[in-house]
Scaffold this motif. Sequence first.
Motif, PDB file in Angstrom:
ATOM      1  N   GLN A 128     -28.497  25.306  36.120  1.00  0.00           N
ATOM      2  CA  GLN A 128     -29.413  24.236  36.526  1.00  0.00           C
ATOM      3  C   GLN A 128     -28.776  23.263  37.529  1.00  0.00           C
ATOM      4  N   VAL A 129     -27.548  23.502  37.906  1.00  0.00           N
ATOM      5  CA  VAL A 129     -26.804  22.543  38.726  1.00  0.00           C
ATOM      6  C   VAL A 129     -26.783  22.970  40.189  1.00  0.00           C
ATOM      7  N   ILE A 130     -27.239  22.092  41.073  1.00  0.00           N
ATOM      8  CA  ILE A 130     -27.077  22.316  42.501  1.00  0.00           C
ATOM      9  C   ILE A 130     -25.600  22.138  42.838  1.00  0.00           C
ATOM     10  N   PRO A 131     -24.978  23.096  43.513  1.00  0.00           N
ATOM     11  CA  PRO A 131     -23.554  22.957  43.842  1.00  0.00           C
ATOM     12  C   PRO A 131     -23.275  21.657  44.595  1.00  0.00           C
ATOM     13  N   GLY A 132     -22.257  20.936  44.139  1.00  0.00           N
ATOM     14  CA  GLY A 132     -21.883  19.693  44.791  1.00  0.00           C
ATOM     15  C   GLY A 132     -22.746  18.505  44.443  1.00  0.00           C
ATOM     16  N   SER A 133     -23.676  18.686  43.523  1.00  0.00           N
ATOM     17  CA  SER A 133     -24.592  17.600  43.170  1.00  0.00           C
ATOM     18  C   SER A 133     -23.977  16.682  42.125  1.00  0.00           C
ATOM     19  N   THR A 134     -24.623  15.538  41.930  1.00  0.00           N
ATOM     20  CA  THR A 134     -24.272  14.611  40.867  1.00  0.00           C
ATOM     21  C   THR A 134     -25.175  14.879  39.666  1.00  0.00           C
ATOM     22  N   VAL A 135     -24.590  15.171  38.520  1.00  0.00           N
ATOM     23  CA  VAL A 135     -25.378  15.365  37.300  1.00  0.00           C
ATOM     24  C   VAL A 135     -25.709  13.984  36.737  1.00  0.00           C
ATOM     25  N   ILE A 136     -26.997  13.678  36.628  1.00  0.00           N
ATOM     26  CA  ILE A 136     -27.402  12.323  36.247  1.00  0.00           C
ATOM     27  C   ILE A 136     -28.026  12.224  34.857  1.00  0.00           C
ATOM     28  N   ALA A 137     -28.358  13.351  34.230  1.00  0.00           N
ATOM     29  CA  ALA A 137     -28.970  13.269  32.896  1.00  0.00           C
ATOM     30  C   ALA A 137     -28.926  14.626  32.208  1.00  0.00           C
ATOM     31  N   LEU A 138     -28.835  14.592  30.873  1.00  0.00           N
ATOM     32  CA  LEU A 138     -28.924  15.792  30.054  1.00  0.00           C
ATOM     33  C   LEU A 138     -29.960  15.537  28.956  1.00  0.00           C
ATOM     34  N   PRO A 139     -31.252  15.605  29.275  1.00  0.00           N
ATOM     35  CA  PRO A 139     -32.287  15.324  28.279  1.00  0.00           C
ATOM     36  C   PRO A 139     -32.251  16.303  27.105  1.00  0.00           C
ATOM     37  N   ASN A 140     -32.491  15.760  25.921  1.00  0.00           N
ATOM     38  CA  ASN A 140     -32.575  16.578  24.720  1.00  0.00           C
ATOM     39  C   ASN A 140     -34.000  17.131  24.625  1.00  0.00           C
ATOM     40  N   ALA A 141     -34.294  18.075  25.510  1.00  0.00           N
ATOM     41  CA  ALA A 141     -35.647  18.632  25.612  1.00  0.00           C
ATOM     42  C   ALA A 141     -35.552  20.075  26.062  1.00  0.00           C
ATOM     43  N   ASP A 142     -36.488  20.912  25.588  1.00  0.00           N
ATOM     44  CA  ASP A 142     -36.480  22.288  26.067  1.00  0.00           C
ATOM     45  C   ASP A 142     -37.159  22.361  27.435  1.00  0.00           C
ATOM     46  N   HIS A 143     -37.195  23.562  27.991  1.00  0.00           N
ATOM     47  CA  HIS A 143     -37.638  23.719  29.379  1.00  0.00           C
ATOM     48  C   HIS A 143     -39.064  23.243  29.603  1.00  0.00           C
ATOM     49  N   TRP A 144     -39.964  23.588  28.683  1.00  0.00           N
ATOM     50  CA  TRP A 144     -41.360  23.178  28.850  1.00  0.00           C
ATOM     51  C   TRP A 144     -41.548  21.691  28.606  1.00  0.00           C
ATOM     52  N   ALA A 145     -40.854  21.140  27.637  1.00  0.00           N
ATOM     53  CA  ALA A 145     -41.033  19.724  27.297  1.00  0.00           C
ATOM     54  C   ALA A 145     -40.717  18.823  28.479  1.00  0.00           C
ATOM     55  N   MET A 146     -39.850  19.282  29.357  1.00  0.00           N
ATOM     56  CA  MET A 146     -39.412  18.444  30.463  1.00  0.00           C
ATOM     57  C   MET A 146     -40.532  18.141  31.450  1.00  0.00           C
ATOM     58  N   ALA A 147     -41.470  19.071  31.614  1.00  0.00           N
ATOM     59  CA  ALA A 147     -42.473  18.856  32.665  1.00  0.00           C
ATOM     60  C   ALA A 147     -43.843  19.451  32.395  1.00  0.00           C
ATOM     61  N   VAL A 148     -44.042  20.114  31.269  1.00  0.00           N
ATOM     62  CA  VAL A 148     -45.327  20.774  30.990  1.00  0.00           C
ATOM     63  C   VAL A 148     -45.944  20.134  29.751  1.00  0.00           C
ATOM     64  N   PRO A 149     -46.835  19.152  29.931  1.00  0.00           N
ATOM     65  CA  PRO A 149     -47.363  18.369  28.803  1.00  0.00           C
ATOM     66  C   PRO A 149     -48.470  19.070  28.021  1.00  0.00           C
ATOM     67  N   VAL A 150     -48.120  20.130  27.327  1.00  0.00           N
ATOM     68  CA  VAL A 150     -49.119  20.909  26.587  1.00  0.00           C
ATOM     69  C   VAL A 150     -49.750  20.075  25.478  1.00  0.00           C
ATOM     70  N   LYS A 151     -48.932  19.347  24.755  1.00  0.00           N
ATOM     71  CA  LYS A 151     -49.407  18.675  23.551  1.00  0.00           C
ATOM     72  C   LYS A 151     -50.453  17.600  23.841  1.00  0.00           C
ATOM     73  N   ARG A 152     -50.444  17.044  25.050  1.00  0.00           N
ATOM     74  CA  ARG A 152     -51.374  15.957  25.364  1.00  0.00           C
ATOM     75  C   ARG A 152     -52.821  16.424  25.397  1.00  0.00           C
ATOM     76  N   SER A 153     -53.038  17.641  25.866  1.00  0.00           N
ATOM     77  CA  SER A 153     -54.415  18.110  26.018  1.00  0.00           C
ATOM     78  C   SER A 153     -54.779  19.220  25.038  1.00  0.00           C
ATOM     79  N   HIS A 154     -53.800  19.760  24.319  1.00  0.00           N
ATOM     80  CA  HIS A 154     -54.066  20.855  23.378  1.00  0.00           C
ATOM     81  C   HIS A 154     -53.309  20.572  22.079  1.00  0.00           C
ATOM     82  N   LYS A 155     -53.929  19.787  21.235  1.00  0.00           N
ATOM     83  CA  LYS A 155     -53.268  19.278  20.036  1.00  0.00           C
ATOM     84  C   LYS A 155     -52.837  20.380  19.079  1.00  0.00           C
ATOM     85  N   PHE A 156     -53.718  21.376  18.867  1.00  0.00           N
ATOM     86  CA  PHE A 156     -53.381  22.429  17.904  1.00  0.00           C
ATOM     87  C   PHE A 156     -52.188  23.243  18.386  1.00  0.00           C
ATOM     88  N   ILE A 157     -52.224  23.668  19.656  1.00  0.00           N
ATOM     89  CA  ILE A 157     -51.102  24.436  20.209  1.00  0.00           C
ATOM     90  C   ILE A 157     -49.845  23.572  20.214  1.00  0.00           C
TER      91      ILE A 157
END
Length: 258
Positions: free
Chosen positions: A199-228
Motif C-alpha cells: 500500500q506504500v508509494i515508494p518514497g512517500s510519507t506514511v501518515i496513518a495506519l487506520p484500524n479498518a479493513d479494506h472496505w471500511a476505509m471507503a465503501v460505506p455499505v452499512k449506511r444504506s444497507h443495514k442488514f448486510i
Amino acid sequence: LVGFVPGLGWDCVAGWLDIENFTSLDPIGAGYEGWVIDVDGLSGTRNNASQIADEVAALPEGQSGRKLILLGYSKGTPDVLQFLVDYPVVAKDVVAVVSIAGAVGGSPLSYDATQNQAELLKLVPRSECDEGDGKAVESLRPDRRLAWLEENELPGHIAYYSVITYPDPDRVSFGLRYSWRELSKTDSRNDAQLLFYDQVIPGSTVIALPNADHWAMAVPVKRSHKFIGATFVNENDYPREAFLEAVVRYVKEALSPQ
C-alpha cells in the motif's frame, strides 16, 4: 481542490450504495472542494489514467490552475500514478498524491481472480458499469505493478503520502475473512485485500495506519444497507469524512511554507 479516484468496480456499486458527494469536504468545515473523478471500474490503469487526464483538463474556468490534491483509493492509486507519468502537462497543478489503502504493489489475490468474476459486479442493482477494456484484474497483479514501478519514475515536484489500512483481526468484516486468511499465508499484516507494504508509494510519507479493513476505509455499505452491514459487512463503521478532512488538513499544512 481535491480529486478522489475510486477503486475497482466503483461505478458498479455506487448507485447501490446511494452515495452522494462522497468527497465533499465543505459540509464538515474543511473549506475544500472535492469531487469523485469518474473512471471505469472494470478497466486497466492506462485507460483510467486517460479518463483522469480528461477530467482534470476539462476543469471549468475558476478551477483550472488551482493546486490539486489527488486521493487514490485501492486501484485508484495506480490509476493516479499512471496519470502522472503519462500526462505530465495535464498533471502540472498536482501538488500531492495520497494513497488510501492503495494497490501500489498490487494484490496477490489477483493471481487467482479473473476478469469474468469482476464483471459480476455489473449485476449489482443500479450498476452503471460496463466491461471497459477488460484489464482491471490484470492491472492489479503484483508482477505487473512492481514492473511498472521499476520502469517509471514518479514526478519529483509532487509530495506523496500513504495511508495503510491495518486492522486487528476482529476488525475484519465477515465477508472479507476468507481473503484475510488467504493473504495471511503470506503475511498477516493485511487489510483483507492488500498486504500492508503493497500500500506504500515508494518514497512517500506514511501518515496513518487506520484500524479498518479494506472496505471500511471507503465503501460505506452499512449506511444504506443495514442488514448486510450487520452480517456480511459487519465491521464497516469508520469515520471516513472526518478522516479525509484530517488527511487533507495534514497535507495542506505539510506543504505550506513555514
